[in-house]
Scaffold this active site. Structure first.
Site: not given
Ligand SMILES: [Zn+2]
Length: 693
Positions: A477-478
């Site tokens: 995600h990041e």
């Protein structure tokens, strides 16, 4: 030696790739550096505003976009350090600078001569012969000024500036209070009985946390997610689970100097005043006016569409947990501190899936290779470690990112993966420098410096750090946000990278999570940390089957937090509420099951109150999920998760276009049509035809 030459923040950063001079920077450098940077920015602004030339795009809008680069550089370094590696000295500067920085912002945005020039150009925008990105920049900057109070009358402007300064101070204090409660807490476990049920990886992380805190003969559970969630999932000790859970959900809610209840109430009061000064009835209306969703009705509609089936699914899940309790001849009623524990037992029984058996296949180093490999296959970029470059902490890794085809530099990537007491909780992407091509020396582009922060529990010395599947998803995600910053390719900094509407910003990150679930990615990268064997097919099948498990619980927790956020910011009364009573009443009104609870309670809801980025905006994850689920289907339809032509459109219209296009139009250009809600409901297992998980 004069001050300017002795302060490393103010001097040119003649470091490799212009990285901040981390090794030389001290907390006491920041106040004078801010003073210098603020004066420089004001001088830039004054030069634009007082120009004797008639306003033009170049001498006003483009010049404004170029202004304040020293301030941007110092501010980015400062806030990255206060988030990732803070200290009492930095926190003191943070409190001291909150009001002056907010005041500076007001001075810039309320400069009447400057706004007059922008307003004039805005009125003529159709006839200025601007390129599409220039037109977009002019419109966005005009809107920024209006939304920051440029059109308010004199008295209202003064009050507005005061409100913004107070908000800056209060949101700073809110975040520091949460960190104080998190750092203060430790659940000390001694002896076999305290460790009952905990798998080795939880014990190892807890032992390491104890060592980090100078405790040699015990284990420590902290309030970091990567400690507390596994503890609640595995500990056989119901009394300790309850103790840890209560500490976790009461962050920010203790009497004394770190009490966030009066802080949050005051923030809500001031945001309501901010909105009313703009002529809106409530803060939610003001905040939503500049989003894709646009209105409370649109947001509530989406949340409601998910809330009803999610609650029904959570009730089915609760019954399954209660049935397991009965079958074990136990007599308890499922409470909030029991849910994860019994859910894990049901999950093991139903899918024969044991989290402790999954983790050995997800060593952090391999998962980092996986995100780099996916980026290379999709976008042709290569990540190379620069082990000779030091960042602000020895655990942070520095990478050069290059376009593999011609070896051209794309940007710099910092990876900061481990939890530590000086770092705030959660996971986030941030920038030290944004991409742009709007340089005073033509042809000279500015390359991005991007950081990803995670809070993984570090393995003991000599042991690898093993991730849960959820941790691995957070990593992806990041990294998706990271790519959004790195691949940015626009002319103007104001439109660069992640600087997009906030219900669009989670699209590149959530979309990137999908590659982790691809079987071919798992077979290649999810390898046992001891044997190097790829994850067995059978385990992947189990992971897939279990992916919709407990989604009622997860969805209810998320939507409850999103609805309380929206309700708190939709209040029209001028005085903020008692947040504990308000939250309780809202949860009762919605019928939130007590055994499920919320993702974030108001007293520690940093998305809302430690800054304003997600105020009346926690819904954005779900909004973006509609886009990412629908968007990923484009690869599925192409029959290849790395399909070159879909990836090319994805890069062009989503990952590299920043805010240079209107988001709906950008999405349509990528997908060829508007998004549908159905793929999101399908992925969460919330369609009517989905069988209860
Ligand atoms: Zn995100």
């Amino acid at each position: 030696m004069t001050f300017a030459t002795s302060n490393p923040l103010v001097q040119p950063w003649n470091t490799p790739h212009g990285l901040p001079p981390f090794a030389e920077v001290r907390a006491e450098h920041f106040r004078p550096a801010f003073d210098a940077a603020l004066s420089e920015h004001l001088a830039d602004i004054e030069a634009i505003a007082s120009s004797s030339e008639p306003p033009s795009f170049e001498n006003t809008v483009a010049a404004l976009d170029r202004s304040g680069r020293l301030l941007a550089r110092v501010e980015a370094l400062f806030y990255n350090l206060t988030s990732s590696e803070t200290s009492p000295a930095l926190q003191a500067v943070e409190r001291e600078m909150a009001a002056p920085l907010a005041a500076h912002n007001s001075v810039v945005y309320m400069n009447a001569r400057l706004f007059e020039r922008i307003d004039t150009l805005h009125a003529q925008r159709a006839t200025l012969g601007l390129a599409p990105e220039q037109l977009r920049l002019l419109e966005r900057i005009h809107l920024d000024f209006v939304r920051a109070g440029a059109k308010l009358g004199g008295g209202a402007q003064t009050r507005y500036a005061q409100v913004m300064q107070s908000l800056a101070e209060l949101t700073t204090r809110f975040g520091q209070n949460v960190l104080a409660d998190e750092s203060a807490y430790r659940l000390v476990l001694r002896g076999e009985r305290d460790l009952a049920g905990l798998p080795d990886f939880v014990c190892a992380a807890a032992r390491q946390a104890a060592v980090d805190r100078g405790i040699t003969d015990a284990c420590v559970i902290t309030l970091s997610r990567s400690h507390i969630v596994p503890f609640l999932t595995f500990s056989d000790r119901r009394d300790l689970r309850e103790q840890a859970w209560r500490a976790w959900i009461s962050r920010g809610e203790h009497d004394g100097e770190h009490d966030n209840r009066p802080v949050a109430r005051e923030i809500l009061t001031l945001r309501n005043e901010q909105a009313r000064l703009h002529g809106y009835a409530c803060y939610a209306d003001y905040a939503l006016a500049d989003t894709m969703a646009g209105t409370q009705v649109a947001v509530d509609g989406l949340l409601q569409q998910v809330w009803v089936p999610a609650k029904a699914r959570a009730e089915q899940e609760r019954q399954a947990l209660q049935a397991l309790v009965m079958s074990r001849n136990e007599s308890l009623q499922i409470e909030a501190w029991d849910w994860r524990y019994y859910a894990e037992k049901v999950r093991q029984a139903r899918y024969d899936l044991d989290e402790a058996a999954v983790k050995p296949y997800f060593p952090l180093d391999r998962m980092v290779e996986a995100v780099f490999d996916c980026a290379q296959r999709l976008f042709g970029v290569r990540f190379t470690a620069r082990t000779d470059l030091q960042a602000y902490h020895p655990d942070v890794k520095v990478y050069e990112v290059r376009q593999a085809a011609d070896d051209s530099l794309v940007g710099i990537f910092l990876h900061d993966n481990f939890a530590r007491p000086t770092k705030r909780s959660g996971a986030w992407m941030s920038l030290y420098r944004s991409q742009s091509r709007n340089s005073s020396s033509p042809g000279e582009g500015v390359l991005p410096i991007v950081v990803n922060n995670n809070n993984f529990a570090k393995g003991a010395p000599g042991e690898p750090t093993l991730l849960s599947f959820d941790d691995a998803r957070t990593l992806f995600h990041e990294f998706g946000h990271g790519l959004h910053g790195l691949l940015s390719s626009v002319t103007y900094e104001r439109l660069s990278g992640t600087n997009v509407l906030r219900d669009f910003v989670e699209l590149p990150s959530q979309l990137f999570e999908h590659w982790l679930s691809e079987r071919q990615v798992l077979k290649k990268h999810a390898r046992h940390h001891l044997t190097g064997e790829p994850i067995p097919d059978e385990l992947i099948t189990k992971l897939e089957a279990a992916s919709k498990f407990n989604q009622g619980y997860e969805t209810v927790r998320y939507v409850a937090s999103a609805r309380v956020d929206m309700a708190a910011h939709a209040l029209t009364a001028s005085e903020g509420p008692d947040i504990t009573a308000f939250e309780k009443a809202e949860n009762e009104r919605m019928g939130l099951p007590a055994a499920v609870g919320m993702n974030h309670r108001l007293a520690h809801f940093q998305h809302l109150f430690a800054g304003s980025g997600y105020a009346a905006g926690y819904y954005v994850y779900l909004w973006a999920e509609v886009l990412d689920a629908d968007g990923y289907d484009a690869f599925t339809e192409a029959g290849n998760p790395f399909d070159a032509s879909v990836a090319k459109r994805l890069r062009q219209f989503i990952y590299s276009s920043g805010n240079s296009r209107e988001p709906r139009e950008a999405y349509r250009a990528f997908r060829g049509r508007d998004p549908s809600v159905q793929p999101m409901l399908r992925e969460r297992g919330l369609l009517a035809e989905d069988s209860p998980a």
